[in-house]
Design a protein around this motif. Sequence first.
Motif, PDB file in Angstrom:
ATOM      1  N   ASN A  18      37.037  32.942  34.497  1.00 48.01           N
ATOM      2  CA  ASN A  18      37.143  33.870  33.376  1.00 48.01           C
ATOM      3  C   ASN A  18      38.321  34.814  33.556  1.00 48.01           C
ATOM      4  O   ASN A  18      38.970  35.199  32.591  1.00 48.01           O
ATOM      5  CB  ASN A  18      35.844  34.676  33.237  1.00 48.01           C
ATOM      6  N   ILE A  34      32.653  30.831  38.175  1.00 48.53           N
ATOM      7  CA  ILE A  34      32.906  31.058  36.752  1.00 48.53           C
ATOM      8  C   ILE A  34      33.671  32.342  36.512  1.00 48.53           C
ATOM      9  O   ILE A  34      34.498  32.436  35.606  1.00 48.53           O
ATOM     10  CB  ILE A  34      31.565  31.079  35.968  1.00 48.53           C
ATOM     11  N   TYR A  39      29.660  34.839  28.807  1.00 49.40           N
ATOM     12  CA  TYR A  39      29.320  33.570  29.440  1.00 49.40           C
ATOM     13  C   TYR A  39      27.895  33.144  29.097  1.00 49.40           C
ATOM     14  O   TYR A  39      27.605  31.960  28.931  1.00 49.40           O
ATOM     15  CB  TYR A  39      29.477  33.683  30.956  1.00 49.40           C
TER      16      TYR A  39
END
Length: 431
Positions: free
Chosen positions: A123, A119, A312
């Motif tokens: 990002n 992730i 997140y």
Amino acid sequence: MEDSKEKIILNVGGVRYETYSSTLRTFPGTKLCSLTEPHAPSIYDYNPTTKEFFFDRSAEIFSYVLNYYRTKHLHCPMDTCRSVLEEELAFWEINETQLASCCWLKLNNKEVQPEEFHIWDENDQADDQCLIVQTERMDFSWRTRWQPKIWSIFEKPFSSFSAKCLAVVSLLFIIGIVIIFCEETKAQFEFFTANFTFVGHSEVAHNYHEPYYHQAAYLLHLELFCVLWFTFEFSVRFCVCPDKKKFFQNPLNMVDFLSLFPVYIELFVDGQIQKMPSLGLWLGFIRIVYLLKLLKISKLIETPLILRVLSYTLKSILREICILLMILAFETLFFGSLFFYGELLCSNPSYSGELHFTDIFVCFWWALITLTTVGYGDIIPLTSVGQVMAALAAVFGMLTIIIPIPIFLVKFKNYYAIAVFKQKLKRCKNY
């Protein structure tokens, strides 16, 4: 091998282990238990000279497996990988659910799902820099050669010296237009206070003179100068952007686009703005987008890890947040209605004063600020029933807000641990 005291020698990965056959029979149905059967030497790799079974497996993990047969408590090494451990346990025909709780929690904390593990890479590529489309063009047109360079200058402040200079100039213009915005509010405030006077909680309009809205000409000219720069910058970025759709999906680009309109509209209606003074106030309200342009400073500094994790985390608990807001909305309607009718039905008939509310919507406002424990005190209960309703609303509000907080903190802690682990992994790769 029928004798329980008979010893069995195991050679696992070059390391010899010696144990009793009775120990291996602790868990029937497993591979080690089958070594105690008479036909085991013909099935497995057995050396009659040394009288040992050979297995080309991990000796480190096997020591924990053998200790499991001795103590009936399955543990694992501190630095083991979950996938390797699962593979080894599957080979020895041991269910991973037999793992001790301490090691189970340890592995769960270290376990990273693929989408969570990557992730942070996603990002990092989710900003405007991700709009660069890698194309394999064979032509050498002017646009093909210069488009990536111009885009990097405007979107990657640290890509070159010219990009740094352009970023500093853009930042100075943003700071300048924010200062101009603050100075312009003085004229708007003077216009408002000159035409309205406040008496208690009500406002009375002056009728002694015509409304007059006047903005200093030099402020408008300075604002126009800054907006012209923003127009040039936005136009160049839009023209060289490889993906126009993703360009407008970025909130900061939409802010840049909306910030171009107020000064142009005011110049277009300059002769009529004094006849429509409320238009000047609305244009001032729209100018708030100038403040949002300050968020572009984040491009000049590395976003702190904790902010990225927080972003997140909020995305991952969006469903829980929506449920919490629905509960809060229900409580607002419920306690607001109870307060409204409780105050009306239980008020003293001899009371001749005015109540603190005029309709149920005002009670909804009271319920919201009470549930969130803000309590401005502009509306207070006058009856005993109303005070009981207020107390219940405050208690339910604290429970509604406080109870979900530990859940959010646990998720945030997990994501933060993943992010820290990811950063350490990147540093190891770099070195």
